[in-house]
Design a protein around this motif. Sequence first.
Motif, mmCIF file in Angstrom:
data_model
loop_
_atom_site.group_PDB
_atom_site.id
_atom_site.type_symbol
_atom_site.label_atom_id
_atom_site.label_comp_id
_atom_site.label_asym_id
_atom_site.label_seq_id
_atom_site.Cartn_x
_atom_site.Cartn_y
_atom_site.Cartn_z
ATOM 1 N N LEU A 1 12.275 0.793 -8.886
ATOM 2 C CA LEU A 1 13.158 -0.134 -8.179
ATOM 3 C C LEU A 1 12.853 -0.106 -6.692
ATOM 4 C CD1 LEU A 1 16.572 0.767 -9.885
ATOM 5 C CD2 LEU A 1 14.895 -0.955 -10.598
ATOM 6 N N ASP A 2 13.041 -1.245 -6.037
ATOM 7 C CA ASP A 2 12.940 -1.312 -4.580
ATOM 8 C C ASP A 2 14.193 -0.651 -4.003
ATOM 9 O OD1 ASP A 2 12.815 -1.925 -1.905
ATOM 10 O OD2 ASP A 2 12.318 -4.027 -2.196
ATOM 11 N N ALA A 3 14.028 0.526 -3.418
ATOM 12 C CA ALA A 3 15.176 1.317 -2.963
ATOM 13 C C ALA A 3 16.068 0.538 -1.997
ATOM 14 C CB ALA A 3 14.686 2.602 -2.303
ATOM 15 N N LYS B 1 13.194 -7.294 -7.400
ATOM 16 C CA LYS B 1 13.643 -6.021 -6.817
ATOM 17 C C LYS B 1 12.891 -4.832 -7.421
ATOM 18 C CE LYS B 1 18.405 -7.783 -6.435
ATOM 19 N NZ LYS B 1 19.803 -7.562 -6.899
ATOM 20 N N THR B 2 11.784 -5.096 -8.094
ATOM 21 C CA THR B 2 11.087 -4.032 -8.817
ATOM 22 C C THR B 2 9.590 -4.031 -8.524
ATOM 23 O OG1 THR B 2 10.653 -5.362 -10.801
ATOM 24 C CG2 THR B 2 12.763 -4.210 -10.696
ATOM 25 N N MET C 1 8.230 -10.336 -9.274
ATOM 26 C CA MET C 1 7.974 -8.922 -9.551
ATOM 27 C C MET C 1 6.686 -8.480 -8.850
ATOM 28 S SD MET C 1 7.735 -6.990 -13.218
ATOM 29 C CE MET C 1 8.017 -5.226 -13.333
ATOM 30 N N ASN C 2 6.746 -7.328 -8.190
ATOM 31 C CA ASN C 2 5.603 -6.779 -7.469
ATOM 32 C C ASN C 2 4.720 -5.969 -8.413
ATOM 33 O OD1 ASN C 2 6.537 -7.357 -4.513
ATOM 34 N ND2 ASN C 2 8.298 -6.381 -5.491
ATOM 35 N N LYS D 1 0.827 -1.211 0.000
ATOM 36 C CA LYS D 1 0.000 0.000 0.000
ATOM 37 C C LYS D 1 0.853 1.250 0.000
ATOM 38 C CE LYS D 1 -4.444 -1.509 1.803
ATOM 39 N NZ LYS D 1 -5.500 -1.235 2.815
ATOM 40 N N ILE D 2 1.973 1.227 0.733
ATOM 41 C CA ILE D 2 2.858 2.380 0.757
ATOM 42 C C ILE D 2 3.404 2.662 -0.636
ATOM 43 C CG2 ILE D 2 5.065 3.257 1.605
ATOM 44 C CD1 ILE D 2 4.510 1.733 4.219
ATOM 45 N N ILE D 3 3.896 1.610 -1.306
ATOM 46 C CA ILE D 3 4.410 1.761 -2.671
ATOM 47 C C ILE D 3 3.304 2.218 -3.594
ATOM 48 C CG2 ILE D 3 5.346 0.514 -4.655
ATOM 49 C CD1 ILE D 3 7.429 0.971 -2.574
ATOM 50 N N ALA D 4 2.109 1.640 -3.447
ATOM 51 C CA ALA D 4 0.991 1.996 -4.321
ATOM 52 C C ALA D 4 0.636 3.454 -4.198
ATOM 53 C CB ALA D 4 -0.226 1.124 -3.986
#
Length: 206
Positions: free
Chosen positions: A56-58, A169-170, A37-38, A5-8
């Motif tokens: 990218l996943d920081a 990682k993405t 992959m997310n 949810k944070i990424i979204a």
Amino acid sequence: MNKIKIIALSTLSILSVYTAKAQTFKEPVGYKLKNGMNIIISENDRSPKAYSSFTLDAKAFEGKKDGVVELLNTVLNENVGKNPNISFKDNSGKLATASADLDKDLTTMASLIQNATIDQKTFDAAKAKLIASLKSQDYDYDQTVNENSINALTLTDVKNFYSQISPEKTFLTIAGAVELNTAKASAKKAFGNWSRTQELALTVAR
């Protein structure tokens, strides 16, 4: 609030730049492809277009060299050519297209990401453009992205960073004028065959 949810919400706030007139998103749906992959999808029938963001996943790249993401973005923009729907900036790949063209354009963007041409000619052209952008101050870059950090980067640095990018990682966000199942199918078609154990292909001029 969980990570999806944070990424979204973070990604959708970026995409809202394209959709200022569209204020209502459905609850984002998050899941993973088999390769790790997310994927995050948010339907919005008020949006005029379909939008996608590849990020990218920081945390997976905390030790990266200063400016390498921005220089890779510029290299990828050299690969885009004349496609007006795709660009790489803000640490991500961005797509804005007609809903009917999402499948085609998302597949094109995925191919650019997975099969980038990173040779000396492309690197030199990208580096010159990024430094020119820094000098003209036409974009608000992070303070770590400056002429010194970009001049310190080599072709090998960019290739090495690129080779570390793998699907788990993405994040891929699809939002706007999309239908959930159709968007899921497009994401799978575009990125489903990307192997999490296989490095991204490098096209090197010989």
